[in-house]
Design a protein around this motif. Structure first.
Motif, PDB file in Angstrom:
ATOM      1  N   PHE A 104      10.565  -4.719   6.391  1.00 45.24           N
ATOM      2  CA  PHE A 104      11.921  -4.921   6.906  1.00 45.24           C
ATOM      3  C   PHE A 104      13.002  -4.376   5.973  1.00 45.24           C
ATOM      4  O   PHE A 104      14.169  -4.755   6.102  1.00 45.24           O
ATOM      5  N   SER A 105      12.643  -3.508   5.052  1.00 43.89           N
ATOM      6  CA  SER A 105      13.580  -3.058   4.015  1.00 43.89           C
ATOM      7  C   SER A 105      13.519  -1.541   3.859  1.00 43.89           C
ATOM      8  O   SER A 105      12.689  -1.024   3.095  1.00 43.89           O
ATOM      9  N   PRO A 106      14.380  -0.810   4.566  1.00 49.39           N
ATOM     10  CA  PRO A 106      14.360   0.656   4.478  1.00 49.39           C
ATOM     11  C   PRO A 106      15.051   1.164   3.212  1.00 49.39           C
ATOM     12  O   PRO A 106      16.084   1.848   3.259  1.00 49.39           O
ATOM     13  N   VAL A 107      14.472   0.824   2.067  1.00 48.54           N
ATOM     14  CA  VAL A 107      15.054   1.152   0.764  1.00 48.54           C
ATOM     15  C   VAL A 107      14.095   2.054   0.003  1.00 48.54           C
ATOM     16  O   VAL A 107      12.933   1.692  -0.226  1.00 48.54           O
ATOM     17  N   THR A 108      14.564   3.217  -0.404  1.00 48.89           N
ATOM     18  CA  THR A 108      13.732   4.126  -1.189  1.00 48.89           C
ATOM     19  C   THR A 108      13.398   3.514  -2.543  1.00 48.89           C
ATOM     20  O   THR A 108      14.250   2.902  -3.191  1.00 48.89           O
ATOM     21  N   GLY A 109      12.149   3.692  -2.962  1.00 49.25           N
ATOM     22  CA  GLY A 109      11.744   3.167  -4.264  1.00 49.25           C
ATOM     23  C   GLY A 109      10.315   3.549  -4.575  1.00 49.25           C
ATOM     24  O   GLY A 109       9.665   4.292  -3.829  1.00 49.25           O
ATOM     25  N   ALA A 110       9.828   3.051  -5.679  1.00 52.40           N
ATOM     26  CA  ALA A 110       8.442   3.312  -6.064  1.00 52.40           C
ATOM     27  C   ALA A 110       7.505   2.696  -5.032  1.00 52.40           C
ATOM     28  O   ALA A 110       7.755   1.604  -4.522  1.00 52.40           O
ATOM     29  N   ARG A 111       6.439   3.408  -4.718  1.00 47.95           N
ATOM     30  CA  ARG A 111       5.399   2.860  -3.856  1.00 47.95           C
ATOM     31  C   ARG A 111       4.041   2.927  -4.549  1.00 47.95           C
ATOM     32  O   ARG A 111       3.188   2.085  -4.294  1.00 47.95           O
ATOM     33  N   LEU A 112       3.854   3.920  -5.408  1.00 45.47           N
ATOM     34  CA  LEU A 112       2.641   3.996  -6.222  1.00 45.47           C
ATOM     35  C   LEU A 112       2.971   3.370  -7.570  1.00 45.47           C
ATOM     36  O   LEU A 112       3.569   4.000  -8.441  1.00 45.47           O
ATOM     37  N   LEU A 113       2.602   2.119  -7.743  1.00 45.11           N
ATOM     38  CA  LEU A 113       3.005   1.350  -8.911  1.00 45.11           C
ATOM     39  C   LEU A 113       1.983   1.508 -10.026  1.00 45.11           C
ATOM     40  O   LEU A 113       0.784   1.619  -9.783  1.00 45.11           O
ATOM     41  N   GLY A 114       2.479   1.475 -11.261  1.00 40.21           N
ATOM     42  CA  GLY A 114       1.587   1.473 -12.408  1.00 40.21           C
ATOM     43  C   GLY A 114       1.331   2.843 -12.987  1.00 40.21           C
ATOM     44  O   GLY A 114       2.074   3.807 -12.766  1.00 40.21           O
ATOM     45  N   ASP A 115       0.241   2.937 -13.755  1.00 37.86           N
ATOM     46  CA  ASP A 115      -0.139   4.165 -14.444  1.00 37.86           C
ATOM     47  C   ASP A 115      -0.342   5.303 -13.440  1.00 37.86           C
ATOM     48  O   ASP A 115      -0.987   5.135 -12.404  1.00 37.86           O
ATOM     49  N   GLU A 116       0.197   6.494 -13.756  1.00 37.55           N
ATOM     50  CA  GLU A 116       0.151   7.595 -12.794  1.00 37.55           C
ATOM     51  C   GLU A 116      -1.265   8.052 -12.503  1.00 37.55           C
ATOM     52  O   GLU A 116      -1.613   8.332 -11.348  1.00 37.55           O
ATOM     53  N   SER A 117      -2.105   8.144 -13.508  1.00 39.13           N
ATOM     54  CA  SER A 117      -3.480   8.569 -13.283  1.00 39.13           C
ATOM     55  C   SER A 117      -4.208   7.572 -12.390  1.00 39.13           C
ATOM     56  O   SER A 117      -4.902   7.960 -11.432  1.00 39.13           O
ATOM     57  N   ALA A 118      -4.047   6.275 -12.662  1.00 40.58           N
ATOM     58  CA  ALA A 118      -4.692   5.252 -11.841  1.00 40.58           C
ATOM     59  C   ALA A 118      -4.126   5.245 -10.430  1.00 40.58           C
ATOM     60  O   ALA A 118      -4.865   5.076  -9.451  1.00 40.58           O
ATOM     61  N   ALA A 119      -2.799   5.436 -10.304  1.00 48.84           N
ATOM     62  CA  ALA A 119      -2.172   5.482  -8.980  1.00 48.84           C
ATOM     63  C   ALA A 119      -2.706   6.656  -8.165  1.00 48.84           C
ATOM     64  O   ALA A 119      -2.906   6.552  -6.948  1.00 48.84           O
ATOM     65  N   THR A 120      -2.963   7.779  -8.837  1.00 45.74           N
ATOM     66  CA  THR A 120      -3.517   8.939  -8.155  1.00 45.74           C
ATOM     67  C   THR A 120      -4.924   8.654  -7.658  1.00 45.74           C
ATOM     68  O   THR A 120      -5.302   9.013  -6.538  1.00 45.74           O
ATOM     69  N   HIS A 121      -5.736   7.984  -8.482  1.00 48.04           N
ATOM     70  CA  HIS A 121      -7.084   7.594  -8.058  1.00 48.04           C
ATOM     71  C   HIS A 121      -7.014   6.659  -6.846  1.00 48.04           C
ATOM     72  O   HIS A 121      -7.815   6.782  -5.903  1.00 48.04           O
ATOM     73  N   LEU A 122      -6.060   5.728  -6.890  1.00 51.18           N
ATOM     74  CA  LEU A 122      -5.912   4.788  -5.781  1.00 51.18           C
ATOM     75  C   LEU A 122      -5.530   5.524  -4.500  1.00 51.18           C
ATOM     76  O   LEU A 122      -6.077   5.253  -3.419  1.00 51.18           O
ATOM     77  N   LEU A 123      -4.618   6.462  -4.599  1.00 53.12           N
ATOM     78  CA  LEU A 123      -4.206   7.245  -3.438  1.00 53.12           C
ATOM     79  C   LEU A 123      -5.391   7.999  -2.841  1.00 53.12           C
ATOM     80  O   LEU A 123      -5.581   8.027  -1.613  1.00 53.12           O
ATOM     81  N   LYS A 124      -6.203   8.613  -3.701  1.00 49.21           N
ATOM     82  CA  LYS A 124      -7.354   9.386  -3.235  1.00 49.21           C
ATOM     83  C   LYS A 124      -8.404   8.495  -2.558  1.00 49.21           C
ATOM     84  O   LYS A 124      -9.217   8.982  -1.747  1.00 49.21           O
TER      85      LYS A 124
END
Length: 374
Positions: A104-124
């Motif tokens: 319910f909140s159309p606000v731009t912000g971080a969506r992949l939280l935390g360490d970038e390498s770990a966030a990339t693994h999570l996305l994959k």
């Protein structure tokens, strides 16, 4: 597999979650997201079932995406109902889907939280997660530049853009200083609108979260829910949400009450963080000429100027914001659709839509009310 599904934010320690959240992002905080869950604003009956995705390494949570299993597209503000309708006509399942977002909140912000390498693994890992859990696709809405860069490097994700309108405080000394930056016609219009509100005997009282009583929260909720009832809809948030949020993050809350003869007649609920004023909810229980513009926009601008806040994010949609000095801002979302035919059709649509959004953003700047000689 180190991916963990969190079906209740309460199962994660608050400090551990907040350690992943960038500074000055109140909508991603444990306080905000847990208030949505604990108040009953989310859950099976709402069509929003929490399914936060976590990436764990050596027993430690290194990355997360706040997420929800959805059986509809309400409350997202990135409108994909047309895609769902096309699927229904073609006999293709579009729901349930997984959504990475703040409800319910159309606000731009971080969506992949935390360490970038770990966030990339999570996305994959998301495509396998979807298949294992019977989900038709994944959608990540209102992403920041970091997320855009990470997700954009993965070809399976499709990029969508939208448009919002934000007001910028260019070091105005006061509201009159802002008016002086406008064309003569707009300056006179805004003054007249404010005078019309004042002539009805309406005054404004600002309160921080800790200063709002439970009786006043009852009024806030009555106003908020009325904006839905008059359209024949049910409000997304429960009454309990406002009390829980006031308990958990009172320092971020600002409410302005419009009063006539000492009686509250309207309100606007906002959050502040860092240099930004976030206008969220508005409502009134009776109609007054021009009260919406004053309560939702001019009061927020004036408060931002007085408080040294640089940006006023008033949420989704609304070309009427453009005419009051809110400038066009491009927003981003990303979509992974498992059905190949749907994915191809959506890609053709998105190419045209992105070009249209860019054109409209350029055209919108031409109708902003600002003088060109300053």
């Amino acid at each position: 597999m180190p991916v963990i599904t969190l079906n209740r934010l309460a199962d994660c320690p608050a400090a551990q979650w907040d350690a992943l959240v960038p500074a000055q992002q109140p909508f991603l905080s444990y306080a905000f997201l847990s208030a949505l869950e604990d108040s009953g604003s989310l859950g099976p009956n709402s069509g929003w079932r929490p399914q936060h995705l976590l990436w764990q390494e050596n027993g430690e949570i290194c990355a997360a995406i706040p997420g929800y299993r959805k059986r509809h597209s309400y409350g997202e503000y990135v409108f994909d109902q047309g895609w769902a309708d096309a699927c229904q006509r073609s006999g293709i399942a579009y729901y349930p889907k997984w959504l990475g977002a703040v409800p319910f909140s159309p606000v731009t912000g971080a969506r992949l939280l935390g360490d970038e390498s770990a966030a990339t693994h999570l996305l994959k890992a998301i495509p396998d997660y979807l298949e294992e859990n019977g989900l038709t696709g994944a959608h990540i809405n209102f992403t920041d530049e970091r997320a855009n860069r990470i997700i954009g490097a993965e070809p399976v994700w499709q990029h969508r853009q939208g448009l919002q309108y934000h007001w910028q405080n260019r070091d105005y000394r006061d509201f009159q200083d802002y008016l002086d930056a406008l064309t003569s016609r707009k300056r006179k219009q805004f003054r007249k609108e404010r005078e019309q509100v004042a002539s009805q005997g309406i005054e404004f009282i600002w309160r921080e979260g800790a200063q709002v009583t439970e009786a006043q929260w009852d009024f806030v909720y009555a106003c908020y829910s009325n904006t839905y009832h008059i359209r024949g809809q049910s409000p997304y948030l429960t009454r309990a949400f406002f009390s829980l949020l006031a308990e958990r993050m009172p320092q971020a809350i600002r409410v302005v009450f419009a009063q006539q003869n000492g009686r509250d007649v309207a309100m606007a609920f906002s959050l502040i963080s860092g240099d930004t004023f976030y206008g969220r909810y508005w409502g009134c229980l009776a109609e007054f000429d021009r009260l919406h513009f004053e309560t939702c926009f001019y009061q927020g601008m004036e408060y931002a100027i007085a408080s040294g806040l640089k940006r006023f994010d008033a949420g989704a949609q609304g070309e009427h914001k453009l005419l009051r000095g809110f400038e066009p801002v491009i927003t981003d979302s990303w979509h992974y659709l498992r059905h190949p035919g749907l994915r191809d059709a959506v890609e053709d649509f998105l190419v045209e839509e992105r070009a249209g959004v860019q054109r409209w953003a350029e055209e919108a700047r031409e109708v902003l009310p600002y003088r060109h000689d300053v």
